[in-house]
Enzyme design. Structure first.
Site, PDB file in Angstrom:
ATOM      1  N   SER A   1      -7.668 -11.155 -44.511  1.00  0.00           N
ATOM      2  CA  SER A   1      -6.502 -11.159 -43.625  1.00  0.00           C
ATOM      3  C   SER A   1      -7.012 -11.431 -42.209  1.00  0.00           C
ATOM      4  O   SER A   1      -8.221 -11.305 -41.953  1.00  0.00           O
ATOM      5  CB  SER A   1      -5.804  -9.798 -43.675  1.00  0.00           C
ATOM      6  OG  SER A   1      -6.693  -8.810 -43.172  1.00  0.00           O
TER       7      SER A   1
ATOM      8  N   ASP B   1      -5.162 -14.671 -45.576  1.00  0.00           N
ATOM      9  CA  ASP B   1      -3.984 -13.959 -46.085  1.00  0.00           C
ATOM     10  C   ASP B   1      -3.079 -13.541 -44.927  1.00  0.00           C
ATOM     11  O   ASP B   1      -3.542 -12.954 -43.950  1.00  0.00           O
ATOM     12  CB  ASP B   1      -4.499 -12.720 -46.847  1.00  0.00           C
ATOM     13  CG  ASP B   1      -3.416 -12.025 -47.641  1.00  0.00           C
ATOM     14  OD1 ASP B   1      -2.519 -12.723 -48.136  1.00  0.00           O
ATOM     15  OD2 ASP B   1      -3.478 -10.789 -47.771  1.00  0.00           O
TER      16      ASP B   1
ATOM     17  N   ASP C   1       2.650 -16.637 -43.031  1.00  0.00           N
ATOM     18  CA  ASP C   1       3.731 -15.691 -43.308  1.00  0.00           C
ATOM     19  C   ASP C   1       4.740 -15.706 -42.168  1.00  0.00           C
ATOM     20  O   ASP C   1       4.564 -15.035 -41.152  1.00  0.00           O
ATOM     21  CB  ASP C   1       3.126 -14.287 -43.499  1.00  0.00           C
ATOM     22  CG  ASP C   1       4.183 -13.222 -43.700  1.00  0.00           C
ATOM     23  OD1 ASP C   1       5.386 -13.551 -43.673  1.00  0.00           O
ATOM     24  OD2 ASP C   1       3.803 -12.053 -43.882  1.00  0.00           O
TER      25      ASP C   1
ATOM     26  N   GLU D   1       5.923 -18.120 -47.175  1.00  0.00           N
ATOM     27  CA  GLU D   1       6.645 -16.933 -47.651  1.00  0.00           C
ATOM     28  C   GLU D   1       8.153 -17.086 -47.447  1.00  0.00           C
ATOM     29  O   GLU D   1       8.617 -17.401 -46.359  1.00  0.00           O
ATOM     30  CB  GLU D   1       6.109 -15.700 -46.908  1.00  0.00           C
ATOM     31  CG  GLU D   1       6.577 -14.411 -47.546  1.00  0.00           C
ATOM     32  CD  GLU D   1       5.635 -13.231 -47.269  1.00  0.00           C
ATOM     33  OE1 GLU D   1       4.404 -13.409 -47.210  1.00  0.00           O
ATOM     34  OE2 GLU D   1       6.176 -12.114 -47.116  1.00  0.00           O
TER      35      GLU D   1
ATOM     36  N   HIS E   1       3.012 -10.965 -54.354  1.00  0.00           N
ATOM     37  CA  HIS E   1       2.419 -10.105 -53.307  1.00  0.00           C
ATOM     38  C   HIS E   1       2.701  -8.644 -53.631  1.00  0.00           C
ATOM     39  O   HIS E   1       3.561  -8.340 -54.441  1.00  0.00           O
ATOM     40  CB  HIS E   1       3.031 -10.449 -51.940  1.00  0.00           C
ATOM     41  CG  HIS E   1       2.405 -11.642 -51.312  1.00  0.00           C
ATOM     42  ND1 HIS E   1       1.563 -11.555 -50.243  1.00  0.00           N
ATOM     43  CD2 HIS E   1       2.488 -12.950 -51.634  1.00  0.00           C
ATOM     44  CE1 HIS E   1       1.153 -12.767 -49.908  1.00  0.00           C
ATOM     45  NE2 HIS E   1       1.701 -13.638 -50.740  1.00  0.00           N
TER      46      HIS E   1
HETATM   47  O1  G3H Z   1      -1.362 -10.226 -49.451  1.00  0.00           O
HETATM   48  C1  G3H Z   1      -1.851  -9.232 -49.998  1.00  0.00           C
HETATM   49  C2  G3H Z   1      -1.126  -8.541 -51.049  1.00  0.00           C
HETATM   50  O2  G3H Z   1       0.188  -8.855 -51.106  1.00  0.00           O
HETATM   51  C3  G3H Z   1      -1.586  -7.181 -51.363  1.00  0.00           C
HETATM   52  O3  G3H Z   1      -0.584  -6.226 -51.636  1.00  0.00           O
HETATM   53  O4  G3H Z   1      -1.855  -4.204 -51.025  1.00  0.00           O
HETATM   54  O5  G3H Z   1       0.210  -4.049 -52.342  1.00  0.00           O
HETATM   55  O6  G3H Z   1      -1.840  -5.017 -53.361  1.00  0.00           O
HETATM   56  P1  G3H Z   1      -1.052  -4.790 -52.114  1.00  0.00           P
HETATM   57 ZN    ZN Z   2       0.879  -9.839 -49.235  1.00  0.00          ZN
END
Ligand code: G3H
Ligand code: ZN
Length: 332
Positions: free
Chosen positions: A60, A92, A114, A144, A241
Protein backbone atom coordinates in the site's frame (compact mmCIF):
# COMPACT_ATOMS: atom_id res chain seq x y z
CA UNK A 1 22.70 -10.72 -9.46
CA UNK A 2 21.38 -13.64 -11.52
CA UNK A 3 17.70 -13.04 -12.21
CA UNK A 4 15.71 -16.28 -12.21
CA UNK A 5 12.39 -14.61 -12.67
CA UNK A 6 11.92 -10.85 -12.70
CA UNK A 7 8.54 -9.41 -11.77
CA UNK A 8 5.76 -10.36 -14.16
CA UNK A 9 2.95 -8.16 -15.42
CA UNK A 10 -0.21 -8.72 -13.37
CA UNK A 11 -2.20 -9.06 -16.60
CA UNK A 12 -0.21 -12.20 -17.43
CA UNK A 13 -1.37 -13.77 -14.17
CA UNK A 14 -5.02 -12.72 -14.17
CA UNK A 15 -6.09 -13.38 -17.76
CA UNK A 16 -5.23 -17.13 -17.65
CA UNK A 17 -6.71 -17.39 -14.13
CA UNK A 18 -10.00 -15.92 -15.36
CA UNK A 19 -10.24 -18.53 -18.12
CA UNK A 20 -9.58 -21.31 -15.62
CA UNK A 21 -11.99 -19.99 -12.95
CA UNK A 22 -9.33 -19.82 -10.30
CA UNK A 23 -7.93 -16.83 -8.43
CA UNK A 24 -4.52 -15.40 -7.70
CA UNK A 25 -3.86 -14.31 -4.12
CA UNK A 26 -2.80 -10.68 -3.67
CA UNK A 27 -1.19 -10.47 -0.27
CA UNK A 28 -0.16 -7.28 1.53
CA UNK A 29 3.41 -7.19 2.78
CA UNK A 30 4.73 -4.88 5.47
CA UNK A 31 8.17 -6.33 6.06
CA UNK A 32 10.77 -8.76 4.75
CA UNK A 33 9.36 -11.72 6.69
CA UNK A 34 5.95 -11.40 5.05
CA UNK A 35 7.48 -11.27 1.56
CA UNK A 36 9.42 -14.45 2.33
CA UNK A 37 6.33 -16.13 3.81
CA UNK A 38 4.25 -15.48 0.67
CA UNK A 39 6.94 -16.77 -1.68
CA UNK A 40 7.70 -19.85 0.41
CA UNK A 41 3.96 -20.59 0.68
CA UNK A 42 3.65 -20.42 -3.11
CA UNK A 43 6.68 -22.69 -3.55
CA UNK A 44 5.32 -25.25 -1.11
CA UNK A 45 1.75 -25.24 -2.46
CA UNK A 46 3.06 -25.49 -6.05
CA UNK A 47 4.94 -28.62 -5.06
CA UNK A 48 1.98 -30.03 -3.16
CA UNK A 49 -0.53 -29.46 -6.01
CA UNK A 50 1.89 -30.33 -8.77
CA UNK A 51 1.04 -27.10 -10.57
CA UNK A 52 2.50 -23.59 -10.43
CA UNK A 53 0.92 -21.15 -7.99
CA UNK A 54 1.20 -17.51 -9.05
CA UNK A 55 1.53 -14.69 -6.57
CA UNK A 56 0.73 -11.00 -6.32
CA UNK A 57 2.55 -9.12 -3.57
CA UNK A 58 1.00 -5.77 -2.72
CA UNK A 59 2.40 -2.73 -1.02
CA UNK A 60 0.00 0.00 0.00
CA UNK A 61 1.19 3.62 -0.14
CA UNK A 62 1.37 3.39 3.68
CA UNK A 63 3.56 0.27 3.58
CA UNK A 64 5.73 1.87 0.88
CA UNK A 65 6.24 4.89 3.10
CA UNK A 66 6.93 2.68 6.13
CA UNK A 67 9.63 0.65 4.39
CA UNK A 68 10.69 3.39 1.98
CA UNK A 69 9.48 3.14 -1.64
CA UNK A 70 12.81 1.88 -2.98
CA UNK A 71 13.51 -0.58 -0.17
CA UNK A 72 9.94 -1.97 -0.04
CA UNK A 73 9.69 -2.59 -3.78
CA UNK A 74 13.37 -3.56 -3.92
CA UNK A 75 12.84 -6.41 -1.45
CA UNK A 76 9.99 -7.79 -3.56
CA UNK A 77 12.03 -7.51 -6.76
CA UNK A 78 15.00 -9.33 -5.25
CA UNK A 79 12.78 -12.02 -3.72
CA UNK A 80 11.08 -12.51 -7.11
CA UNK A 81 14.46 -12.86 -8.80
CA UNK A 82 15.36 -15.73 -6.48
CA UNK A 83 12.30 -17.96 -7.07
CA UNK A 84 10.62 -19.78 -9.93
CA UNK A 85 7.23 -18.49 -8.70
CA UNK A 86 5.71 -15.88 -10.99
CA UNK A 87 5.39 -12.72 -8.89
CA UNK A 88 3.62 -9.46 -9.75
CA UNK A 89 4.02 -6.33 -7.62
CA UNK A 90 0.88 -4.24 -7.14
CA UNK A 91 0.43 -0.81 -5.59
CA UNK A 92 -2.65 -1.30 -3.39
CA UNK A 93 -5.24 1.47 -2.88
CA UNK A 94 -3.39 4.43 -4.37
CA UNK A 95 -5.45 7.58 -3.94
CA UNK A 96 -3.00 10.16 -5.32
CA UNK A 97 -1.34 10.59 -8.70
CA UNK A 98 2.02 11.08 -7.03
CA UNK A 99 1.82 7.60 -5.45
CA UNK A 100 1.17 6.11 -8.89
CA UNK A 101 4.12 8.01 -10.32
CA UNK A 102 6.40 6.63 -7.60
CA UNK A 103 5.18 3.08 -8.20
CA UNK A 104 5.86 3.38 -11.94
CA UNK A 105 9.34 4.71 -11.20
CA UNK A 106 9.98 1.73 -8.91
CA UNK A 107 8.87 -0.83 -11.49
CA UNK A 108 5.58 -1.99 -9.94
CA UNK A 109 3.77 -4.23 -12.45
CA UNK A 110 0.21 -3.21 -11.50
CA UNK A 111 -1.58 -0.34 -9.79
CA UNK A 112 -4.91 -0.11 -8.00
CA UNK A 113 -6.29 3.40 -8.17
CA UNK A 114 -8.98 3.75 -5.53
CA UNK A 115 -11.29 6.62 -6.43
CA UNK A 116 -14.15 5.24 -4.37
CA UNK A 117 -14.23 8.26 -2.06
CA UNK A 118 -14.84 10.51 -5.08
CA UNK A 119 -18.14 11.26 -6.82
CA UNK A 120 -18.76 8.83 -9.72
CA UNK A 121 -17.71 11.22 -12.54
CA UNK A 122 -14.59 12.31 -10.66
CA UNK A 123 -13.65 8.70 -9.99
CA UNK A 124 -13.90 8.10 -13.75
CA UNK A 125 -11.81 11.17 -14.56
CA UNK A 126 -9.00 10.39 -12.12
CA UNK A 127 -8.93 6.69 -12.94
CA UNK A 128 -8.71 7.51 -16.64
CA UNK A 129 -5.72 9.76 -15.95
CA UNK A 130 -4.02 6.95 -14.01
CA UNK A 131 -4.80 4.47 -16.81
CA UNK A 132 -3.14 6.74 -19.37
CA UNK A 133 -0.01 7.11 -17.22
CA UNK A 134 0.21 3.38 -16.50
CA UNK A 135 -0.66 2.07 -19.96
CA UNK A 136 2.10 4.26 -21.40
CA UNK A 137 4.44 1.97 -19.44
CA UNK A 138 2.50 -1.24 -20.11
CA UNK A 139 1.27 -1.41 -16.51
CA UNK A 140 -2.35 -2.53 -15.96
CA UNK A 141 -4.75 -0.68 -13.67
CA UNK A 142 -7.35 -1.95 -11.22
CA UNK A 143 -10.15 0.49 -10.46
CA UNK A 144 -12.75 0.60 -7.72
CA UNK A 145 -16.49 0.87 -8.26
CA UNK A 146 -18.83 1.28 -5.31
CA UNK A 147 -17.10 1.41 -1.95
CA UNK A 148 -15.63 -1.30 0.23
CA UNK A 149 -15.86 0.15 3.73
CA UNK A 150 -13.67 -0.60 6.75
CA UNK A 151 -14.91 -2.28 9.91
CA UNK A 152 -13.60 0.82 11.75
CA UNK A 153 -16.26 2.87 9.91
CA UNK A 154 -18.84 1.12 12.10
CA UNK A 155 -17.11 0.02 15.30
CA UNK A 156 -14.55 1.49 17.71
CA UNK A 157 -11.28 -0.35 18.38
CA UNK A 158 -12.57 -1.65 21.70
CA UNK A 159 -15.85 -2.84 20.09
CA UNK A 160 -13.76 -4.68 17.49
CA UNK A 161 -11.68 -6.38 20.19
CA UNK A 162 -14.93 -7.48 21.89
CA UNK A 163 -16.44 -8.70 18.60
CA UNK A 164 -13.32 -10.78 17.98
CA UNK A 165 -13.88 -12.59 21.26
CA UNK A 166 -17.43 -13.66 20.35
CA UNK A 167 -18.49 -16.84 18.52
CA UNK A 168 -18.49 -16.16 14.75
CA UNK A 169 -22.27 -16.38 14.30
CA UNK A 170 -22.86 -13.87 17.10
CA UNK A 171 -20.25 -11.43 15.72
CA UNK A 172 -21.85 -11.67 12.26
CA UNK A 173 -25.31 -10.99 13.74
CA UNK A 174 -24.05 -7.83 15.47
CA UNK A 175 -22.12 -6.59 12.42
CA UNK A 176 -25.17 -7.17 10.22
CA UNK A 177 -27.33 -5.14 12.60
CA UNK A 178 -24.96 -2.17 12.72
CA UNK A 179 -23.41 -2.17 9.23
CA UNK A 180 -25.48 -4.43 6.96
CA UNK A 181 -27.69 -1.77 5.33
CA UNK A 182 -24.81 0.66 4.80
CA UNK A 183 -22.55 -2.01 3.26
CA UNK A 184 -25.39 -2.97 0.91
CA UNK A 185 -25.94 0.66 -0.14
CA UNK A 186 -22.21 1.01 -0.94
CA UNK A 187 -22.14 -2.02 -3.29
CA UNK A 188 -21.38 -1.41 -6.96
CA UNK A 189 -24.41 -0.95 -9.18
CA UNK A 190 -24.44 -3.36 -12.13
CA UNK A 191 -25.88 -0.66 -14.39
CA UNK A 192 -22.72 1.47 -13.84
CA UNK A 193 -20.28 -1.26 -14.81
CA UNK A 194 -20.14 -0.85 -18.61
CA UNK A 195 -19.92 2.95 -18.51
CA UNK A 196 -17.24 2.87 -15.81
CA UNK A 197 -15.05 0.36 -17.63
CA UNK A 198 -15.44 1.89 -21.08
CA UNK A 199 -14.75 5.43 -19.85
CA UNK A 200 -11.82 4.57 -17.58
CA UNK A 201 -10.38 1.75 -19.74
CA UNK A 202 -9.33 -0.02 -16.54
CA UNK A 203 -7.99 -3.56 -16.81
CA UNK A 204 -9.42 -5.10 -13.63
CA UNK A 205 -12.43 -4.12 -11.56
CA UNK A 206 -12.69 -4.04 -7.78
CA UNK A 207 -16.46 -3.85 -7.57
CA UNK A 208 -17.92 -3.73 -4.07
CA UNK A 209 -20.10 -6.79 -3.43
CA UNK A 210 -20.68 -6.68 0.28
CA UNK A 211 -17.28 -7.27 1.84
CA UNK A 212 -15.79 -5.09 4.59
CA UNK A 213 -12.08 -4.34 4.97
CA UNK A 214 -10.47 -5.49 8.18
CA UNK A 215 -12.72 -8.25 9.50
CA UNK A 216 -10.77 -11.18 10.93
CA UNK A 217 -11.10 -14.95 10.72
CA UNK A 218 -13.23 -15.51 7.60
CA UNK A 219 -16.71 -15.03 9.07
CA UNK A 220 -18.55 -12.63 6.75
CA UNK A 221 -20.84 -13.67 3.85
CA UNK A 222 -20.75 -11.68 0.61
CA UNK A 223 -23.45 -10.95 -1.99
CA UNK A 224 -22.66 -13.39 -4.73
CA UNK A 225 -25.98 -12.53 -6.42
CA UNK A 226 -24.77 -8.93 -6.93
CA UNK A 227 -21.37 -10.13 -8.08
CA UNK A 228 -22.95 -12.33 -10.73
CA UNK A 229 -24.98 -9.36 -12.05
CA UNK A 230 -21.74 -7.34 -12.23
CA UNK A 231 -19.92 -10.16 -13.98
CA UNK A 232 -22.66 -10.40 -16.62
CA UNK A 233 -21.76 -6.84 -17.69
CA UNK A 234 -18.02 -7.34 -18.24
CA UNK A 235 -15.36 -9.77 -19.29
CA UNK A 236 -12.45 -8.25 -17.34
CA UNK A 237 -11.11 -9.88 -14.15
CA UNK A 238 -12.94 -8.93 -10.94
CA UNK A 239 -11.18 -8.35 -7.64
CA UNK A 240 -12.28 -9.21 -4.12
CA UNK A 241 -11.26 -6.76 -1.39
CA UNK A 242 -11.58 -7.12 2.36
CA UNK A 243 -11.13 -10.84 1.85
CA UNK A 244 -9.71 -11.62 5.32
CA UNK A 245 -13.23 -11.43 6.68
CA UNK A 246 -15.05 -13.40 3.99
CA UNK A 247 -16.21 -16.95 4.71
CA UNK A 248 -13.90 -19.17 2.71
CA UNK A 249 -16.15 -22.04 1.60
CA UNK A 250 -19.43 -23.85 2.36
CA UNK A 251 -17.46 -25.97 4.84
CA UNK A 252 -16.57 -22.78 6.71
CA UNK A 253 -20.25 -21.75 6.75
CA UNK A 254 -21.25 -25.08 8.34
CA UNK A 255 -18.42 -25.13 10.85
CA UNK A 256 -19.02 -21.57 12.02
CA UNK A 257 -22.81 -21.99 12.10
CA UNK A 258 -23.43 -18.91 9.93
CA UNK A 259 -26.89 -18.59 8.37
CA UNK A 260 -26.65 -17.32 4.80
CA UNK A 261 -29.40 -15.01 3.56
CA UNK A 262 -30.77 -15.23 0.00
CA UNK A 263 -28.03 -14.37 -2.54
CA UNK A 264 -25.16 -14.62 -0.05
CA UNK A 265 -22.15 -16.89 -0.50
CA UNK A 266 -18.47 -17.48 0.18
CA UNK A 267 -15.12 -16.62 -1.35
CA UNK A 268 -15.13 -19.95 -3.17
CA UNK A 269 -18.53 -19.12 -4.72
CA UNK A 270 -17.21 -15.69 -5.73
CA UNK A 271 -14.28 -17.33 -7.53
CA UNK A 272 -16.11 -20.24 -9.11
CA UNK A 273 -19.34 -18.49 -10.15
CA UNK A 274 -18.68 -14.75 -9.84
CA UNK A 275 -15.58 -14.15 -11.93
CA UNK A 276 -13.34 -13.14 -9.01
CA UNK A 277 -9.78 -13.64 -10.20
CA UNK A 278 -7.71 -11.60 -7.75
CA UNK A 279 -8.26 -11.93 -4.01
CA UNK A 280 -6.78 -9.27 -1.71
CA UNK A 281 -5.86 -10.37 1.80
CA UNK A 282 -4.16 -8.17 4.39
CA UNK A 283 -5.65 -8.20 7.90
CA UNK A 284 -5.61 -11.99 8.45
CA UNK A 285 -1.91 -12.10 7.56
CA UNK A 286 -1.03 -9.13 9.70
CA UNK A 287 -2.84 -10.80 12.62
CA UNK A 288 -1.00 -14.08 11.91
CA UNK A 289 2.34 -12.27 12.11
CA UNK A 290 1.49 -10.40 15.31
CA UNK A 291 0.10 -13.52 17.01
CA UNK A 292 3.09 -15.63 15.96
CA UNK A 293 5.46 -13.01 17.33
CA UNK A 294 3.58 -12.66 20.63
CA UNK A 295 3.26 -16.43 21.15
CA UNK A 296 6.98 -16.92 20.59
CA UNK A 297 7.76 -14.10 23.01
CA UNK A 298 5.37 -15.45 25.65
CA UNK A 299 6.97 -18.87 25.34
CA UNK A 300 10.35 -17.29 26.05
CA UNK A 301 10.07 -13.79 27.53
CA UNK A 302 13.81 -13.55 28.05
CA UNK A 303 14.52 -14.03 24.33
CA UNK A 304 16.71 -11.24 22.97
CA UNK A 305 17.30 -12.58 19.46
CA UNK A 306 14.76 -10.99 17.09
CA UNK A 307 15.05 -13.93 14.70
CA UNK A 308 13.68 -16.35 17.31
CA UNK A 309 10.45 -14.30 17.32
CA UNK A 310 10.34 -13.13 13.68
CA UNK A 311 10.85 -16.69 12.42
CA UNK A 312 7.76 -18.18 14.13
CA UNK A 313 5.75 -15.11 13.08
CA UNK A 314 6.83 -15.72 9.48
CA UNK A 315 5.83 -19.40 9.76
CA UNK A 316 2.33 -18.42 10.92
CA UNK A 317 1.93 -16.08 7.94
CA UNK A 318 3.15 -18.81 5.61
CA UNK A 319 0.67 -21.40 6.93
CA UNK A 320 -2.28 -19.00 6.66
CA UNK A 321 -1.21 -18.00 3.13
CA UNK A 322 -1.10 -21.67 2.11
CA UNK A 323 -4.76 -22.10 3.16
CA UNK A 324 -5.73 -19.25 0.84
CA UNK A 325 -3.62 -20.54 -2.02
CA UNK A 326 -5.23 -24.00 -1.88
CA UNK A 327 -8.70 -22.41 -1.81
CA UNK A 328 -7.95 -20.10 -4.74
CA UNK A 329 -6.82 -23.11 -6.76
CA UNK A 330 -10.18 -24.74 -5.99
CA UNK A 331 -8.70 -27.31 -3.59
CA UNK A 332 -10.64 -27.34 -0.34
O1 G3H B 1 -6.60 -4.17 -0.52
C1 G3H B 1 -6.43 -4.94 0.43
C2 G3H B 1 -7.51 -5.81 0.88
O2 G3H B 1 -8.73 -5.45 0.42
C3 G3H B 1 -7.35 -6.39 2.22
O3 G3H B 1 -8.52 -6.47 3.00
O4 G3H B 1 -7.45 -6.48 5.22
O5 G3H B 1 -9.79 -7.16 4.95
O6 G3H B 1 -7.97 -8.61 4.07
P1 G3H B 1 -8.42 -7.22 4.40
ZN1 ZN C 1 -8.73 -3.36 -0.35
Amino acid sequence: MVSKMPLVNERDLLIPALKERRAVGAFNANNMEMIQAFIWAAEEVSKELGEPVDLIIQLSPGASKYAGWALGSGMVKIAASETDIRVALNLDHATEIDQVRKALDMGFTAVLFDGSALPFEENIRMTRQVVEMCHAKGVPVEAELGKIPKIEDYFTASDIAWLRSLPAAEAVRIIRERAGKSVEDLMAKPEDVETFISKTRCDFLAAAFGSIHGIWDDIWPVRVDRLIKIQERTSIPLVSHGSSGILMSPKDVREKGIKLAEGEGTLLDAIQTGGVTKVNVATALSIAFIEGFIQAYQANPSEKDFRKLGGPARDKVKEKTKLYMRLFAGRV
